[in-house]
Scaffold this motif. Structure first.
Motif, mmCIF file in Angstrom:
data_model
loop_
_atom_site.group_PDB
_atom_site.id
_atom_site.type_symbol
_atom_site.label_atom_id
_atom_site.label_comp_id
_atom_site.label_asym_id
_atom_site.label_seq_id
_atom_site.Cartn_x
_atom_site.Cartn_y
_atom_site.Cartn_z
ATOM 1 N N ALA A 39 4.062 6.686 -3.669
ATOM 2 C CA ALA A 39 2.889 6.326 -4.477
ATOM 3 C C ALA A 39 3.251 5.351 -5.592
ATOM 4 O O ALA A 39 2.400 4.577 -6.042
ATOM 5 N N VAL A 42 2.814 1.371 -4.522
ATOM 6 C CA VAL A 42 1.553 0.777 -4.068
ATOM 7 C C VAL A 42 0.563 0.646 -5.214
ATOM 8 O O VAL A 42 0.678 1.309 -6.239
ATOM 9 N N LYS A 44 -3.555 1.027 -5.684
ATOM 10 C CA LYS A 44 -4.729 1.581 -5.007
ATOM 11 C C LYS A 44 -5.976 1.318 -5.849
ATOM 12 O O LYS A 44 -5.935 1.446 -7.066
ATOM 13 N N THR A 46 -10.231 2.273 -5.628
ATOM 14 C CA THR A 46 -11.334 2.896 -4.920
ATOM 15 C C THR A 46 -12.512 1.924 -4.932
ATOM 16 O O THR A 46 -12.609 1.077 -5.824
ATOM 17 N N ASP A 125 -10.097 8.350 2.814
ATOM 18 C CA ASP A 125 -9.250 9.532 2.691
ATOM 19 C C ASP A 125 -9.928 10.754 3.306
ATOM 20 O O ASP A 125 -11.050 10.676 3.826
ATOM 21 N N TRP A 131 -10.714 3.572 0.007
ATOM 22 C CA TRP A 131 -9.684 2.986 -0.844
ATOM 23 C C TRP A 131 -9.232 1.647 -0.274
ATOM 24 O O TRP A 131 -9.255 1.438 0.939
ATOM 25 N N ILE A 133 -5.574 -0.385 -0.487
ATOM 26 C CA ILE A 133 -4.188 -0.108 -0.877
ATOM 27 C C ILE A 133 -3.309 -1.275 -0.435
ATOM 28 O O ILE A 133 -3.456 -1.786 0.673
ATOM 29 N N THR A 134 -2.398 -1.659 -1.325
ATOM 30 C CA THR A 134 -1.439 -2.712 -1.003
ATOM 31 C C THR A 134 -0.098 -2.409 -1.655
ATOM 32 O O THR A 134 -0.007 -1.556 -2.543
ATOM 33 N N ASP A 136 2.847 -2.793 -4.148
ATOM 34 C CA ASP A 136 2.924 -3.225 -5.544
ATOM 35 C C ASP A 136 3.935 -4.364 -5.620
ATOM 36 O O ASP A 136 5.141 -4.140 -5.668
#
Length: 173
Positions: A39, A42, A44, A46, A125, A131, A133-134, A136
């Protein structure tokens, strides 16, 4: 005969998602060695309450186009899984690239090729919350020993990816 061809096609397409995830598998092993969790690697976002997943996709594609960042691949992973009889929530992986910047980064160090192209995953989810997400890219930029001109390009890519994600999350057209 038809079913055999279909099975071969499904087997071939099963490898696409796995290949797309290889850089993340490498990064996962690296960060565990440094005491970080996945976690921590990345970014994230929403989606805004009034933004559908389809609206987010349209917004990302339009913004990427406006920023001259080419979408080079779109993998509807959930559709692939459903074709194999696996029940899943929506998962799509979008891959973007500025080929000129990519070429410069790889010319500097071929290891950068593991991070190409840049990915944004649209995922729902288990609670039904959507979401984006990519990776970081700040973490990658910090790890890399880049010359100032290449660091500026890496920051440009990071900023472009964040702008594409923000447009998607907010449904900005």
């Amino acid at each position: 005969m038809r079913s055999t061809k279909k099975m071969r096609s499904i087997r071939k397409t099963m490898w696409l998602p796995m290949l797309a995830l290889l850089p993340m598998l490498f990064l996962t092993s690296l960060v565990r060695a440094e005491g970080m969790s996945i976690a921590d690697t990345v970014v994230k976002m929403t989606l805004a309450e009034d933004v559908s997943m389809d609206d987010a996709v349209d917004s990302m594609l339009l913004r990427a186009n406006a920023l001259n960042f080419k979408m080079v691949s779109r993998l509807p992973l959930s559709k692939e899984l459903e074709a194999m009889g696996v029940e899943t929530k929506r998962i799509e992986i979008f891959q973007f690239c500025d080929a000129r910047i990519a070429a410069q980064m790889v010319a500097e160090n071929i290891d950068f090729s593991a991070y190409l192209p840049c990915r944004i995953t649209l995922i729902e989810d288990q609670d039904g919350k959507p979401w984006l997400i990519t990776l970081d890219l700040d973490k990658v930029i910090q790890m890399a020993d880049l010359a100032p001109d290449l660091k500026a390009l890496a920051i440009k890519v990071r900023d472009t990816m964040m702008e594409i994600m923000t447009a998607g999350a907010n449904g900005e057209l």
